[in-house]
Motif scaffolding. Structure first.
Motif, PDB file in Angstrom:
ATOM      1  N   ASP A  12       0.810  -1.219   0.000  1.00  0.00           N
ATOM      2  CA  ASP A  12       0.000   0.000   0.000  1.00  0.00           C
ATOM      3  C   ASP A  12       0.848   1.275   0.000  1.00  0.00           C
ATOM      4  OD1 ASP A  12      -2.116  -1.719   0.077  1.00  0.00           O
ATOM      5  OD2 ASP A  12      -2.746  -1.229   2.126  1.00  0.00           O
ATOM      6  N   GLN A  13       2.048   1.182   0.508  1.00  0.00           N
ATOM      7  CA  GLN A  13       2.946   2.338   0.555  1.00  0.00           C
ATOM      8  C   GLN A  13       4.087   2.208  -0.453  1.00  0.00           C
ATOM      9  OE1 GLN A  13       2.055   4.975   2.464  1.00  0.00           O
ATOM     10  NE2 GLN A  13       0.257   3.710   2.866  1.00  0.00           N
ATOM     11  N   GLY A  14       3.915   1.313  -1.445  1.00  0.00           N
ATOM     12  CA  GLY A  14       4.922   1.182  -2.498  1.00  0.00           C
ATOM     13  C   GLY A  14       6.062   0.233  -2.179  1.00  0.00           C
ATOM     14  N   HIS A  15       5.868  -0.622  -1.188  1.00  0.00           N
ATOM     15  CA  HIS A  15       6.906  -1.585  -0.815  1.00  0.00           C
ATOM     16  C   HIS A  15       6.416  -3.010  -1.066  1.00  0.00           C
ATOM     17  CE1 HIS A  15       8.180   1.955   1.530  1.00  0.00           C
ATOM     18  NE2 HIS A  15       9.397   1.459   1.349  1.00  0.00           N
ATOM     19  N   THR A  16       7.369  -3.924  -1.099  1.00  0.00           N
ATOM     20  CA  THR A  16       7.075  -5.352  -1.151  1.00  0.00           C
ATOM     21  C   THR A  16       8.205  -6.070  -0.443  1.00  0.00           C
ATOM     22  OG1 THR A  16       6.362  -7.167  -2.606  1.00  0.00           O
ATOM     23  CG2 THR A  16       8.210  -5.802  -3.391  1.00  0.00           C
ATOM     24  N   ARG A  17       8.060  -7.351  -0.284  1.00  0.00           N
ATOM     25  CA  ARG A  17       9.102  -8.125   0.384  1.00  0.00           C
ATOM     26  C   ARG A  17       9.710  -9.125  -0.595  1.00  0.00           C
ATOM     27  NH1 ARG A  17       9.276  -6.707   5.511  1.00  0.00           N
ATOM     28  NH2 ARG A  17       7.371  -6.181   6.606  1.00  0.00           N
ATOM     29  N   LEU A  18      11.024  -9.246  -0.515  1.00  0.00           N
ATOM     30  CA  LEU A  18      11.718 -10.281  -1.262  1.00  0.00           C
ATOM     31  C   LEU A  18      11.526 -11.608  -0.532  1.00  0.00           C
ATOM     32  CD1 LEU A  18      15.032  -8.356  -2.050  1.00  0.00           C
ATOM     33  CD2 LEU A  18      13.118  -8.797  -3.604  1.00  0.00           C
ATOM     34  N   ALA A  19      11.903 -12.690  -1.153  1.00  0.00           N
ATOM     35  CA  ALA A  19      11.749 -14.009  -0.534  1.00  0.00           C
ATOM     36  C   ALA A  19      12.560 -14.126   0.755  1.00  0.00           C
ATOM     37  CB  ALA A  19      12.169 -15.095  -1.519  1.00  0.00           C
ATOM     38  N   THR A  20      13.571 -13.295   0.914  1.00  0.00           N
ATOM     39  CA  THR A  20      14.390 -13.283   2.127  1.00  0.00           C
ATOM     40  C   THR A  20      13.718 -12.520   3.267  1.00  0.00           C
ATOM     41  OG1 THR A  20      15.503 -11.341   1.243  1.00  0.00           O
ATOM     42  CG2 THR A  20      16.590 -13.474   0.915  1.00  0.00           C
ATOM     43  N   GLU A  22      13.284  -9.280   3.197  1.00  0.00           N
ATOM     44  CA  GLU A  22      13.751  -7.895   3.091  1.00  0.00           C
ATOM     45  C   GLU A  22      12.685  -7.030   2.422  1.00  0.00           C
ATOM     46  OE1 GLU A  22      17.332  -5.532   0.738  1.00  0.00           O
ATOM     47  OE2 GLU A  22      17.379  -7.706   0.871  1.00  0.00           O
ATOM     48  N   LYS A  23      12.378  -5.887   3.034  1.00  0.00           N
ATOM     49  CA  LYS A  23      11.397  -4.948   2.495  1.00  0.00           C
ATOM     50  C   LYS A  23      12.088  -3.980   1.548  1.00  0.00           C
ATOM     51  CE  LYS A  23       7.940  -1.718   4.294  1.00  0.00           C
ATOM     52  NZ  LYS A  23       7.387  -1.163   5.541  1.00  0.00           N
ATOM     53  N   VAL A  24      11.569  -3.887   0.295  1.00  0.00           N
ATOM     54  CA  VAL A  24      12.159  -3.003  -0.709  1.00  0.00           C
ATOM     55  C   VAL A  24      11.042  -2.253  -1.434  1.00  0.00           C
ATOM     56  CG1 VAL A  24      14.213  -4.456  -1.095  1.00  0.00           C
ATOM     57  CG2 VAL A  24      12.173  -4.811  -2.489  1.00  0.00           C
ATOM     58  N   LEU A  25      11.434  -1.177  -2.093  1.00  0.00           N
ATOM     59  CA  LEU A  25      10.475  -0.452  -2.925  1.00  0.00           C
ATOM     60  C   LEU A  25      10.098  -1.288  -4.145  1.00  0.00           C
ATOM     61  CD1 LEU A  25      11.968   3.159  -2.860  1.00  0.00           C
ATOM     62  CD2 LEU A  25       9.726   2.457  -1.997  1.00  0.00           C
ATOM     63  N   LYS A  26       8.911  -1.094  -4.643  1.00  0.00           N
ATOM     64  CA  LYS A  26       8.464  -1.831  -5.828  1.00  0.00           C
ATOM     65  C   LYS A  26       9.218  -1.414  -7.087  1.00  0.00           C
ATOM     66  CE  LYS A  26       3.922  -3.161  -4.250  1.00  0.00           C
ATOM     67  NZ  LYS A  26       2.508  -3.287  -4.593  1.00  0.00           N
ATOM     68  N   THR A  27       9.986  -0.344  -7.003  1.00  0.00           N
ATOM     69  CA  THR A  27      10.808   0.093  -8.134  1.00  0.00           C
ATOM     70  C   THR A  27      12.212  -0.504  -8.092  1.00  0.00           C
ATOM     71  OG1 THR A  27      11.422   2.073  -6.881  1.00  0.00           O
ATOM     72  CG2 THR A  27       9.562   2.274  -8.425  1.00  0.00           C
ATOM     73  N   ILE A  31      12.780  -6.320  -8.283  1.00  0.00           N
ATOM     74  CA  ILE A  31      11.325  -6.419  -8.435  1.00  0.00           C
ATOM     75  C   ILE A  31      10.950  -6.209  -9.902  1.00  0.00           C
ATOM     76  CG2 ILE A  31       9.088  -5.499  -7.703  1.00  0.00           C
ATOM     77  CD1 ILE A  31      10.805  -6.911  -5.483  1.00  0.00           C
ATOM     78  N   LYS A  32      11.584  -5.234 -10.540  1.00  0.00           N
ATOM     79  CA  LYS A  32      11.325  -4.995 -11.968  1.00  0.00           C
ATOM     80  C   LYS A  32      11.671  -6.234 -12.783  1.00  0.00           C
ATOM     81  CE  LYS A  32      12.026   0.003 -12.206  1.00  0.00           C
ATOM     82  NZ  LYS A  32      12.843   1.069 -12.799  1.00  0.00           N
ATOM     83  N   ALA A  33      12.816  -6.850 -12.483  1.00  0.00           N
ATOM     84  CA  ALA A  33      13.268  -8.012 -13.257  1.00  0.00           C
ATOM     85  C   ALA A  33      12.305  -9.181 -13.115  1.00  0.00           C
ATOM     86  CB  ALA A  33      14.677  -8.416 -12.827  1.00  0.00           C
ATOM     87  N   TYR A  34      11.973  -9.564 -11.884  1.00  0.00           N
ATOM     88  CA  TYR A  34      11.090 -10.733 -11.781  1.00  0.00           C
ATOM     89  C   TYR A  34       9.647 -10.387 -12.107  1.00  0.00           C
ATOM     90  CZ  TYR A  34       9.692 -10.119  -6.743  1.00  0.00           C
ATOM     91  OH  TYR A  34       9.190  -9.693  -5.542  1.00  0.00           O
ATOM     92  N   GLY A  35       9.291  -9.107 -12.019  1.00  0.00           N
ATOM     93  CA  GLY A  35       7.960  -8.688 -12.461  1.00  0.00           C
ATOM     94  C   GLY A  35       7.799  -8.835 -13.971  1.00  0.00           C
ATOM     95  N   THR A  36       8.847  -8.508 -14.716  1.00  0.00           N
ATOM     96  CA  THR A  36       8.795  -8.652 -16.167  1.00  0.00           C
ATOM     97  C   THR A  36       8.829 -10.122 -16.560  1.00  0.00           C
ATOM     98  OG1 THR A  36       9.837  -6.498 -16.420  1.00  0.00           O
ATOM     99  CG2 THR A  36       9.837  -7.922 -18.343  1.00  0.00           C
ATOM    100  N   VAL A  37       9.543 -10.943 -15.808  1.00  0.00           N
ATOM    101  CA  VAL A  37       9.525 -12.389 -16.052  1.00  0.00           C
ATOM    102  C   VAL A  37       8.106 -12.919 -15.834  1.00  0.00           C
ATOM    103  CG1 VAL A  37      10.345 -14.623 -15.188  1.00  0.00           C
ATOM    104  CG2 VAL A  37      11.975 -12.755 -15.585  1.00  0.00           C
TER     105      VAL A  37
END
Length: 192
Positions: A12-20, A22-27, A31-37
């Protein structure tokens, strides 16, 4: 794996979590790489659904190789979802064998095709056009993974696989046209 709760509100605030975790921005590059995959995998599903049921050969390729490609892309996305160098070995499923299968297909498809004498344009057949959407999305995924590799660790097998996969889509698009008796749309330089 069982997902009971689909929404987490982390995004909701532009973040997501990696499988580890770790909280990161959606940019974030990862995230871009696996989102495009993931986007590419969706185009693969659309491509499979678009193939005429009456064309047995194209259907067989969809059932075998395209399904295998989709599973490989899901594995690849899973590996990319771990932060820098932290993907456990059991997640690193993509191997040189995956690329070899694509190369074997490309060689096999090419035997049936006329040599290219000109650039071709997407179009002429819906499935062929979807295949080109998959090809260009694959190229974007490859560029994003290369960009990610400049900042973080990415196994070379991933970049090689994506590079060869875009070639696979190109040749498969040509095969679709051939097997559906659709003339290739040739590029005409300097045409208004």
């Amino acid at each position: 794996m069982r997902l009971d709760k689909i929404y987490t509100k982390v995004g909701d605030q532009g973040h997501t979590r990696l499988a580890t975790g770790e909280k990161v921005l959606k940019t974030h590059l990862r995230i871009k790489a696996y989102g495009t995959v993931d986007e590419l995998n969706s185009f693969c599903g659309l491509l499979a659904d678009s193939i005429e049921k009456s064309n047995v050969r194209l259907q067989e390729i969809c059932k075998t190789r395209l399904k295998h490609i989709q599973n490989s892309l899901f594995d690849l996305g899973g590996e990319l979802s771990f932060s820098d160098g932290k993907a456990p070995e059991y997640v690193q499923n993509l191997t040189a064998n995956h690329t070899k299968l694509l190369e074997d297909d490309i060689d096999s498809f090419n035997v049936e095709l006329e040599p290219l004498a000109n650039f071709i344009l997407p179009g002429g057949n819906f499935s062929q056009s979807v295949c080109h959407l998959a090809r260009t999305t694959c190229r974007r995924a490859e560029r994003e993974v290369v960009e990610l590799s400049e900042a973080e660790s990415v196994r070379p097998e991933i970049m090689i696989f994506l590079n060869r996969l875009s070639d696979w889509f190109f040749v498969y698009a040509r095969l679709i046209n051939k097997l559906t008796n659709t003339p290739e749309v040739l590029w005409e330089q300097n045409k208004p």
